[in-house]
Design a protein around this motif. Structure first.
Motif, PDB file in Angstrom:
ATOM      1  N   THR A  41       0.793  -1.088  -0.222  1.00 45.71           N
ATOM      2  CA  THR A  41       0.013   0.050  -0.125  1.00 45.71           C
ATOM      3  C   THR A  41       0.786   1.179   0.066  1.00 45.71           C
ATOM      4  O   THR A  41       2.000   1.287   0.503  1.00 45.71           O
ATOM      5  N   TYR A 133      -8.767   1.046   2.863  1.00 46.27           N
ATOM      6  CA  TYR A 133      -7.690  -0.205   2.851  1.00 46.27           C
ATOM      7  C   TYR A 133      -8.374  -1.445   3.095  1.00 46.27           C
ATOM      8  O   TYR A 133      -8.189  -2.557   2.355  1.00 46.27           O
ATOM      9  N   GLY A 136     -10.685  -2.958   0.334  1.00 42.42           N
ATOM     10  CA  GLY A 136     -10.020  -3.640  -0.912  1.00 42.42           C
ATOM     11  C   GLY A 136      -9.635  -4.959  -0.120  1.00 42.42           C
ATOM     12  O   GLY A 136      -9.618  -6.148  -0.990  1.00 42.42           O
ATOM     13  N   SER A 157      -3.297  -1.704  -2.720  1.00 46.04           N
ATOM     14  CA  SER A 157      -3.933  -0.449  -2.123  1.00 46.04           C
ATOM     15  C   SER A 157      -3.383   0.588  -2.097  1.00 46.04           C
ATOM     16  O   SER A 157      -2.583   1.368  -1.644  1.00 46.04           O
TER      17      SER A 157
END
Length: 366
Positions: A41, A133, A136, A157
């Motif tokens: 991420t 977050y 997903g 992400s």
């Protein structure tokens, strides 16, 4: 105008819950079916210890163990957040943070080596607009569970605002997140997977295409050689922009599938916002992409209720068809010359493009 206001109302109702944090419930490890999702991420950490909407300078890596509840119904994601009930809701049972790229690559490599040689593949999921977050991660776990996919699930992400009024922020974040996705894909290539399938949803498809385009400029034909297929689900992309992006890539990875739905309410709103009559995700005429080697998979017949923006993941019947389709599985194991025949249905071929119209009346083969 009434239609636009109705869609906005649905978005705003969905945004009333804080989707940016949850509690970890270790006992959930013994209650549901555990799906480990490996996450890279570019979101910055938030006050609750998760990852929020702020943009980070560097990637962070984690493995999140999701407990899929015993009462789970295919196509539904009941997200446990403030007070998760592992028997009824998707619940975070564990989370392991990884210190850097090297640890991430090693984690993926270790998981691949535990699988039979024929299943050593990676599916990368890139979420869409208005996603947190956790949104997903839960979605990735649900797709892996409902479709019983092989291999290792990886989620990228990017820093969406996770707010229905944050469309402009999300569009900017897509551009911000391109280098991070490129870096992650290069990392995954080092992990030694037999095949990497890249999946994007909604605005995340713009991120997928922009990243593939910039990789092509840097390393021509990398995508063709490294990826075993690309899937765009309900792409929130201008058709002409997509054509320009695709034309910059010497050879599109095959198969290249685009799931479209002419009744997608979220894309109808996006068309209004962007001043365009249609988005790639509600395209029904293959003539528009005739020069590209792509397959349009029309799932309009399965769209029911709500925003109809993730029909592939939300329709139990469509999930059943996809999960039982040996044709679909075979398509992703063929070489680049065999991109036709993904699923039974009405097939229309226009030059290089193929349109496949799926119907709930398809006979499922056991």
């Amino acid at each position: 105008m009434r239609r636009v206001l109705t869609i906005l109302f649905v978005f705003l109702i969905a945004a009333c819950v804080d989707r940016g944090a949850t509690v970890i419930v270790p006992e959930a490890l013994n209650i549901g079916t555990i799906r480990d999702v490996h996450v890279a991420t570019l979101r910055a950490p938030n006050e609750q210890g998760w990852f929020g909407s702020e943009r980070a300078k560097e990637l962070s890596f984690s493995t999140v163990s999701i407990s899929v509840p015993p009462e789970h119904e295919p196509g539904k994601v009941r997200a446990g957040l403030a007070r998760p009930d592992p028997r009824r809701e998707f619940t975070v049972a564990a989370r392991t943070d990884l210190k850097d790229d090297g640890a991430f690559i090693q984690r993926i490599r270790d998981r691949l080596l535990k699988l039979p040689a024929g299943e050593r593949e990676i599916t990368v999921f890139v979420h869409g607009y208005n996603n947190s977050y956790l949104d997903g991660v839960y979605r990735m776990a649900q797709l892996y569970h409902d479709l019983d996919l092989p291999g290792v699930p990886v989620h990228y992400s990017w820093p969406s605002a996770a707010n229905p009024l944050g469309y402009t922020y999300d569009r900017d974040s897509v551009l911000y997140a391109r280098d991070g996705l490129e870096r992650m894909l290069f990392d995954l290539r080092k992990a030694g997977a037999r095949r990497i399938i890249l999946v994007g949803h909604s605005l995340g498809t713009m991120l997928v295409m922009e990243t593939l385009r910039q990789i092509e400029i840097r390393e021509p034909r990398w995508a063709e050689n490294a990826l075993g297929g690309v899937i765009l689900i309900s792409p929130d992309l201008d058709v002409e922009v997509f054509e320009m992006q695709a034309s910059r890539i010497a050879e599109l990875p095959q198969p290249f599938a685009i799931f479209v739905n002419s009744r997608d309410r979220a894309l109808a709103l996006s068309s209004r916002i962007n001043g365009a009559s249609a988005r790639l995700g509600n395209l029904t005429d293959p003539d528009a992409l005739a020069e590209l080697p792509v397959t349009l998979i029309d799932v309009t017949a399965f769209a029911e209720g709500g925003l109809r923006h993730f029909t592939l993941g939300n329709s139990p019947l469509l999930l059943q068809i996809l999960g039982q389709s040996t044709e679909l599985d075979a398509a992703f194991q063929r070489d680049r010359s065999g991109r036709s025949g993904l699923l039974p249905g009405t097939v229309i071929t226009v030059q290089n493009a193929t349109q496949l119209i799926l119907s709930p009346h398809l006979v499922l083969q056991e």
